[in-house]
Design a protein around this motif. Structure first.
Motif, PDB file in Angstrom:
ATOM      1  N   VAL A  22       0.819  -1.208   0.000  1.00 13.70           N
ATOM      2  CA  VAL A  22       0.000   0.000   0.000  1.00 13.70           C
ATOM      3  C   VAL A  22       0.857   1.265   0.000  1.00 13.70           C
ATOM      4  O   VAL A  22       0.612   2.188  -0.766  1.00 13.70           O
ATOM      5  N   ALA A  23       1.860   1.298   0.850  1.00  9.82           N
ATOM      6  CA  ALA A  23       2.581   2.553   1.102  1.00  9.82           C
ATOM      7  C   ALA A  23       3.899   2.705   0.355  1.00  9.82           C
ATOM      8  O   ALA A  23       4.357   3.826   0.170  1.00  9.82           O
ATOM      9  N   CYS A  24       4.528   1.611  -0.074  1.00 13.63           N
ATOM     10  CA  CYS A  24       5.909   1.699  -0.550  1.00 13.63           C
ATOM     11  C   CYS A  24       6.119   1.268  -1.996  1.00 13.63           C
ATOM     12  O   CYS A  24       7.083   1.701  -2.640  1.00 13.63           O
ATOM     13  N   ALA A  25       5.262   0.392  -2.488  1.00 15.16           N
ATOM     14  CA  ALA A  25       5.503  -0.269  -3.773  1.00 15.16           C
ATOM     15  C   ALA A  25       5.572   0.681  -4.957  1.00 15.16           C
ATOM     16  O   ALA A  25       6.319   0.420  -5.909  1.00 15.16           O
ATOM     17  N   SER A  40      13.817   8.140  11.504  1.00 14.78           N
ATOM     18  CA  SER A  40      14.401   9.456  11.236  1.00 14.78           C
ATOM     19  C   SER A  40      13.503  10.289  10.330  1.00 14.78           C
ATOM     20  O   SER A  40      13.357  11.502  10.531  1.00 14.78           O
ATOM     21  N   TYR A  41      12.909   9.670   9.327  1.00 17.03           N
ATOM     22  CA  TYR A  41      11.939  10.387   8.482  1.00 17.03           C
ATOM     23  C   TYR A  41      10.723  10.794   9.307  1.00 17.03           C
ATOM     24  O   TYR A  41      10.243  11.924   9.206  1.00 17.03           O
ATOM     25  N   ARG A  42      10.225   9.871  10.114  1.00 14.86           N
ATOM     26  CA  ARG A  42       9.050  10.142  10.940  1.00 14.86           C
ATOM     27  C   ARG A  42       9.302  11.290  11.901  1.00 14.86           C
ATOM     28  O   ARG A  42       8.439  12.147  12.093  1.00 14.86           O
ATOM     29  N   GLY A  43      10.470  11.331  12.494  1.00 15.88           N
ATOM     30  CA  GLY A  43      10.791  12.363  13.476  1.00 15.88           C
ATOM     31  C   GLY A  43      11.308  13.660  12.876  1.00 15.88           C
ATOM     32  O   GLY A  43      11.504  14.641  13.592  1.00 15.88           O
ATOM     33  N   GLY A  44      11.546  13.674  11.554  1.00 11.05           N
ATOM     34  CA  GLY A  44      12.009  14.886  10.895  1.00 11.05           C
ATOM     35  C   GLY A  44      13.515  15.071  10.886  1.00 11.05           C
ATOM     36  O   GLY A  44      14.010  16.052  10.341  1.00 11.05           O
ATOM     37  N   VAL A  70       8.389  13.367   0.248  1.00 11.82           N
ATOM     38  CA  VAL A  70       7.497  12.209   0.139  1.00 11.82           C
ATOM     39  C   VAL A  70       7.634  11.309   1.364  1.00 11.82           C
ATOM     40  O   VAL A  70       6.638  10.918   1.987  1.00 11.82           O
ATOM     41  N   MET A  71       8.862  10.972   1.735  1.00 13.70           N
ATOM     42  CA  MET A  71       9.069  10.051   2.850  1.00 13.70           C
ATOM     43  C   MET A  71       8.599  10.645   4.178  1.00 13.70           C
ATOM     44  O   MET A  71       8.149   9.909   5.057  1.00 13.70           O
ATOM     45  N   GLY A  72       8.691  11.935   4.328  1.00 11.71           N
ATOM     46  CA  GLY A  72       8.192  12.570   5.549  1.00 11.71           C
ATOM     47  C   GLY A  72       6.704  12.330   5.720  1.00 11.71           C
ATOM     48  O   GLY A  72       6.235  12.005   6.817  1.00 11.71           O
ATOM     49  N   VAL A  73       5.961  12.437   4.625  1.00 11.55           N
ATOM     50  CA  VAL A  73       4.506  12.213   4.666  1.00 11.55           C
ATOM     51  C   VAL A  73       4.199  10.733   4.888  1.00 11.55           C
ATOM     52  O   VAL A  73       3.316  10.391   5.675  1.00 11.55           O
TER      53      VAL A  73
END
Length: 104
Positions: A30-33, A64-68, A74-77
């Motif tokens: 769903v999220a990565c493909a 690290s992406y999740r925490g900024g 794109v990866m931040g979202v």
């Protein structure tokens, strides 16, 4: 007695990992493909291959992406809503994919 306990702990760990791989694959579909390919081999030239990466590395990068701390629009979202369990599942899925190397 100690051997039976050891075996049951190992089976529990194996079953947990198998559950994580299955859940991780479902989440990845769903999220990565779209960017990283259905089997972790990137479909976009600026997206890395994830197949065969170490689980610890993948977990650290997603956190690290999740925490900024690591920046990518794109990866931040994508990473922001992921729970620690979902990150572990994604890492289990991609690290479970076996990759072969062919030297030039």
């Amino acid at each position: 007695m100690k051997i039976a306990l050891f075996i049951s702990l190992m089976l529990a760990a194996f079953n947990s990992l198998a559950d994580d791989v299955t859940a991780g694959r479902a989440k990845a579909d769903v999220a990565c493909a779209l960017c990283h390919g259905p089997h972790g081999v990137a479909t976009l030239p600026n997206a890395p291959n994830l197949a065969g990466q170490q689980a610890l590395y993948l977990s650290e990068q997603l956190k690290s992406y999740r925490g900024g701390q690591r920046q990518n629009a794109v990866m931040g979202v994508i990473a922001k809503p992921l729970t620690d369990a979902e990150i572990a599942q994604l890492a289990a899925w991609y690290s479970a994919i076996k990759v072969t190397v062919e030297l030039p």
